[in-house]
Design a protein around this motif. Sequence first.
Motif, PDB file in Angstrom:
ATOM      1  N   VAL A  50     113.567   8.938 -16.642  1.00 13.42           N
ATOM      2  CA  VAL A  50     112.693   8.214 -15.728  1.00 13.42           C
ATOM      3  C   VAL A  50     111.802   9.269 -15.090  1.00 13.42           C
ATOM      4  N   VAL A  51     110.491   9.069 -15.166  1.00 13.79           N
ATOM      5  CA  VAL A  51     109.516  10.052 -14.701  1.00 13.79           C
ATOM      6  C   VAL A  51     108.632   9.395 -13.653  1.00 13.79           C
ATOM      7  N   ARG A  52     108.538  10.020 -12.498  1.00 10.62           N
ATOM      8  CA  ARG A  52     107.684   9.518 -11.425  1.00 10.62           C
ATOM      9  C   ARG A  52     106.692  10.604 -11.037  1.00 10.62           C
ATOM     10  N   THR A  53     105.435  10.231 -10.854  1.00 10.43           N
ATOM     11  CA  THR A  53     104.393  11.178 -10.469  1.00 10.43           C
ATOM     12  C   THR A  53     104.428  11.391  -8.961  1.00 10.43           C
ATOM     13  N   MET A  54     104.419  12.643  -8.552  1.00  8.43           N
ATOM     14  CA  MET A  54     104.345  13.000  -7.137  1.00  8.43           C
ATOM     15  C   MET A  54     102.954  13.558  -6.895  1.00  8.43           C
ATOM     16  N   THR A  55     102.187  12.904  -6.063  1.00 11.07           N
ATOM     17  CA  THR A  55     100.819  13.348  -5.797  1.00 11.07           C
ATOM     18  C   THR A  55     100.827  14.560  -4.878  1.00 11.07           C
ATOM     19  N   ARG A  93      99.240  14.907  -2.168  1.00 11.39           N
ATOM     20  CA  ARG A  93      99.323  14.466  -0.778  1.00 11.39           C
ATOM     21  C   ARG A  93     100.780  14.234  -0.347  1.00 11.39           C
ATOM     22  N   ASN A  94     101.615  13.769  -1.273  1.00 13.61           N
ATOM     23  CA  ASN A  94     103.002  13.458  -0.938  1.00 13.61           C
ATOM     24  C   ASN A  94     103.965  14.606  -1.174  1.00 13.61           C
ATOM     25  N   ALA A  95     103.526  15.671  -1.826  1.00 14.91           N
ATOM     26  CA  ALA A  95     104.398  16.819  -2.103  1.00 14.91           C
ATOM     27  C   ALA A  95     104.498  17.673  -0.845  1.00 14.91           C
ATOM     28  N   GLU A  96     105.611  17.536  -0.135  1.00 13.19           N
ATOM     29  CA  GLU A  96     105.758  18.198   1.164  1.00 13.19           C
ATOM     30  C   GLU A  96     106.683  19.409   1.140  1.00 13.19           C
ATOM     31  N   LYS A  97     107.501  19.538   0.101  1.00 10.96           N
ATOM     32  CA  LYS A  97     108.462  20.638   0.030  1.00 10.96           C
ATOM     33  C   LYS A  97     108.243  21.438  -1.244  1.00 10.96           C
ATOM     34  N   ALA A  98     108.788  22.644  -1.264  1.00 12.14           N
ATOM     35  CA  ALA A  98     108.738  23.476  -2.466  1.00 12.14           C
ATOM     36  C   ALA A  98     110.033  23.290  -3.249  1.00 12.14           C
ATOM     37  N   TYR A  99     109.931  23.254  -4.573  1.00 15.18           N
ATOM     38  CA  TYR A  99     111.081  23.094  -5.456  1.00 15.18           C
ATOM     39  C   TYR A  99     110.987  24.129  -6.565  1.00 15.18           C
ATOM     40  N   ILE A 100     112.094  24.359  -7.267  1.00 15.51           N
ATOM     41  CA  ILE A 100     112.103  25.250  -8.418  1.00 15.51           C
ATOM     42  C   ILE A 100     112.022  24.394  -9.677  1.00 15.51           C
ATOM     43  N   CYS A 101     111.013  24.661 -10.496  1.00 12.37           N
ATOM     44  CA  CYS A 101     110.818  23.925 -11.742  1.00 12.37           C
ATOM     45  C   CYS A 101     111.847  24.408 -12.765  1.00 12.37           C
ATOM     46  N   PRO A 102     112.640  23.503 -13.369  1.00  8.16           N
ATOM     47  CA  PRO A 102     113.608  23.940 -14.375  1.00  8.16           C
ATOM     48  C   PRO A 102     112.965  24.390 -15.680  1.00  8.16           C
ATOM     49  N   GLY A 103     111.703  24.077 -15.897  1.00  8.53           N
ATOM     50  CA  GLY A 103     111.031  24.464 -17.136  1.00  8.53           C
ATOM     51  C   GLY A 103     110.612  25.921 -17.155  1.00  8.53           C
ATOM     52  N   CYS A 104     110.096  26.414 -16.026  1.00 12.40           N
ATOM     53  CA  CYS A 104     109.590  27.790 -15.994  1.00 12.40           C
ATOM     54  C   CYS A 104     110.284  28.642 -14.932  1.00 12.40           C
ATOM     55  N   LEU A 119     105.887  16.244 -11.245  1.00 12.91           N
ATOM     56  CA  LEU A 119     106.680  15.107 -11.694  1.00 12.91           C
ATOM     57  C   LEU A 119     108.095  15.209 -11.160  1.00 12.91           C
ATOM     58  N   VAL A 120     108.671  14.069 -10.831  1.00 13.17           N
ATOM     59  CA  VAL A 120     110.078  13.984 -10.466  1.00 13.17           C
ATOM     60  C   VAL A 120     110.767  13.275 -11.625  1.00 13.17           C
ATOM     61  N   VAL A 121     111.784  13.933 -12.214  1.00  9.93           N
ATOM     62  CA  VAL A 121     112.398  13.445 -13.439  1.00  9.93           C
ATOM     63  C   VAL A 121     113.903  13.347 -13.246  1.00  9.93           C
ATOM     64  N   TRP A 122     114.502  12.256 -13.751  1.00 15.26           N
ATOM     65  CA  TRP A 122     115.957  12.138 -13.746  1.00 15.26           C
ATOM     66  C   TRP A 122     116.405  11.390 -14.988  1.00 15.26           C
ATOM     67  N   ALA A 123     117.663  11.599 -15.356  1.00 14.61           N
ATOM     68  CA  ALA A 123     118.213  11.017 -16.579  1.00 14.61           C
ATOM     69  C   ALA A 123     118.489   9.538 -16.368  1.00 14.61           C
ATOM     70  N   ASP A 124     118.015   8.733 -17.311  1.00 13.55           N
ATOM     71  CA  ASP A 124     118.254   7.295 -17.252  1.00 13.55           C
ATOM     72  C   ASP A 124     119.587   6.947 -17.900  1.00 13.55           C
ATOM     73  N   ARG A 136     115.133  16.256 -10.793  1.00 13.05           N
ATOM     74  CA  ARG A 136     114.510  17.570 -10.711  1.00 13.05           C
ATOM     75  C   ARG A 136     113.002  17.414 -10.621  1.00 13.05           C
ATOM     76  N   HIS A 137     112.362  18.395  -9.995  1.00 13.94           N
ATOM     77  CA  HIS A 137     110.915  18.419  -9.827  1.00 13.94           C
ATOM     78  C   HIS A 137     110.333  19.411 -10.828  1.00 13.94           C
ATOM     79  N   TRP A 138     109.448  18.917 -11.720  1.00 11.43           N
ATOM     80  CA  TRP A 138     108.866  19.703 -12.790  1.00 11.43           C
ATOM     81  C   TRP A 138     107.366  19.832 -12.587  1.00 11.43           C
ATOM     82  N   HIS A 139     106.800  20.982 -12.992  1.00 13.67           N
ATOM     83  CA  HIS A 139     105.353  21.062 -13.143  1.00 13.67           C
ATOM     84  C   HIS A 139     104.992  20.080 -14.258  1.00 13.67           C
ATOM     85  N   THR A 140     103.859  19.431 -14.146  1.00 13.43           N
ATOM     86  CA  THR A 140     103.453  18.453 -15.159  1.00 13.43           C
ATOM     87  C   THR A 140     103.334  19.112 -16.529  1.00 13.43           C
ATOM     88  N   ASN A 141     102.755  20.301 -16.604  1.00 11.27           N
ATOM     89  CA  ASN A 141     102.593  20.993 -17.878  1.00 11.27           C
ATOM     90  C   ASN A 141     103.943  21.442 -18.445  1.00 11.27           C
TER      91      ASN A 141
END
Length: 118
Positions: free
Chosen positions: A55-60, A62-73, A84-89, A103-108
Amino acid sequence: MPRSNRPRRTSAGRSSSGKPAAGGKRGSGPVPELDLERARAGIARRESAPDGEWVVRTMTARNAEKAYICPGCSTAVQAGVAHLVVWADDHLFGAEAGLSERRHWHTNCWTSRNFRYR
């Protein structure tokens, strides 16, 4: 020119007699402008990949208020950066457990992740 038999309406949706016009819409005032960024922000989509159902949700930005570590990079997704905010369905312990492990991922990073298995 022939005379019209239809009652004339004023701009407020009322007839010339002051009664509400038949067939007029209620609340037909000015329509607020649609904020597309806000409309797209909360919509989650489902993606199927070789590593599972997601399940993938776009975080704009404007709404991104905290810093997260991207699991991809393994670098920070800074506050104020769209991502993007992603979780296993199809989580082993159910949908609630998958949501708690989101988890919070960079879109790329999400679109270019590889599915190579050894």
